[in-house]
Design an enzyme around this catalytic site. Structure first.
Site, PDB file in Angstrom:
ATOM      1  N   VAL A 184       0.798  -1.503  -0.077  1.00 13.19           N
ATOM      2  CA  VAL A 184      -0.064  -0.036  -0.014  1.00 13.19           C
ATOM      3  C   VAL A 184       0.865   1.254   0.137  1.00 13.19           C
ATOM      4  O   VAL A 184       0.516   2.297  -0.720  1.00 13.19           O
ATOM      5  CB  VAL A 184      -0.931   0.283   1.249  1.00 13.19           C
ATOM      6  CG1 VAL A 184      -1.740   1.344   1.284  1.00 13.19           C
ATOM      7  CG2 VAL A 184      -1.954  -1.441   0.867  1.00 13.19           C
ATOM      8  N   CYS A 185       2.042   1.321   0.614  1.00 17.19           N
ATOM      9  CA  CYS A 185       2.849   2.354   0.965  1.00 17.19           C
ATOM     10  C   CYS A 185       3.352   2.904  -0.374  1.00 17.19           C
ATOM     11  O   CYS A 185       3.046   4.411  -0.560  1.00 17.19           O
ATOM     12  CB  CYS A 185       4.111   2.113   1.685  1.00 17.19           C
ATOM     13  SG  CYS A 185       3.391   1.367   3.476  1.00 17.19           S
TER      14      CYS A 185
END
Length: 187
Positions: free
Chosen positions: A46-47
């Site tokens: 997700v980062c």
């Protein structure tokens, strides 16, 4: 969570920015708007989507006088390696701060106890070094740079127009509110 309206604490760190390692401190934040964008770890899932989304808005943020500091407990060396190996991360021109000792992450109260990783958290800091907005999401919930832009513009508007406030979903150019006794119960 009494961190809103508090001043950021002193810090020193090394960041990767535009091909170089640079030393930064709270002095680099004061006098301008700043976003501290905490994320758990480099080389994850997700980062990079979040960091890439903010990278796409960085030029617009710069025009608003906002500097961005992404922060994880990875080292500045790891940030450089990720920047060099990922097309998404490679487009980042803002500071990628290494906080391997966790001091900045702990200062903002977003260290995951026992894990050594930062929560997914965003803080908007005004030119006086005071926290004006924050957002923290669970591990699997990515943040939206468009909403962050809206919050930046609202915070800047409120600072520049004392006595006015921005209602829910406010966007630049829309009507604001002026709190008063006459307004009570009429919204």
């Amino acid at each position: 969570m009494g961190i809103i309206n508090s001043e950021i604490k002193p810090f020193n760190a090394t960041a990767f920015k535009q091909g170089e390692f640079v030393d930064i401190s709270e002095a680099d934040v004061k006098g301008k708007w700043a976003i501290f964008f905490f994320y758990p770890a480099d080389f994850t899932f997700v980062c990079p989507t979040e960091l890439g989304d903010v990278a796409d808005k960085y030029e617009e943020l710069q025009k608003l006088g906002v500097e961005v500091f992404s922060v994880s407990t990875d080292t500045h060396f790891t940030h450089k390696a990720w920047h060099s190996s990922s097309d998404t991360i490679g487009k980042i021109n803002y500071y990628m701060v290494g906080d391997q000792n966790g001091s900045i992450t702990n200062n903002f109260g977003v260290m995951r106890e026992g894990q050594g990783l930062a929560d997914r958290a965003t803080f908007l800091i005004d030119p006086d070094g005071v926290i004006q907005a924050m957002e923290i999401t669970a591990e699997g919930i990515g943040r939206d740079a468009d909403d962050l832009m809206r919050k930046v513009k609202a915070a800047q508007y409120v600072r520049n127009h004392p006595g006015e406030v921005c209602p829910a979903k406010w966007k630049e150019g829309e009507e604001t509110l002026t709190p008063s006794l006459d307004l009570v119960g009429k919204i």
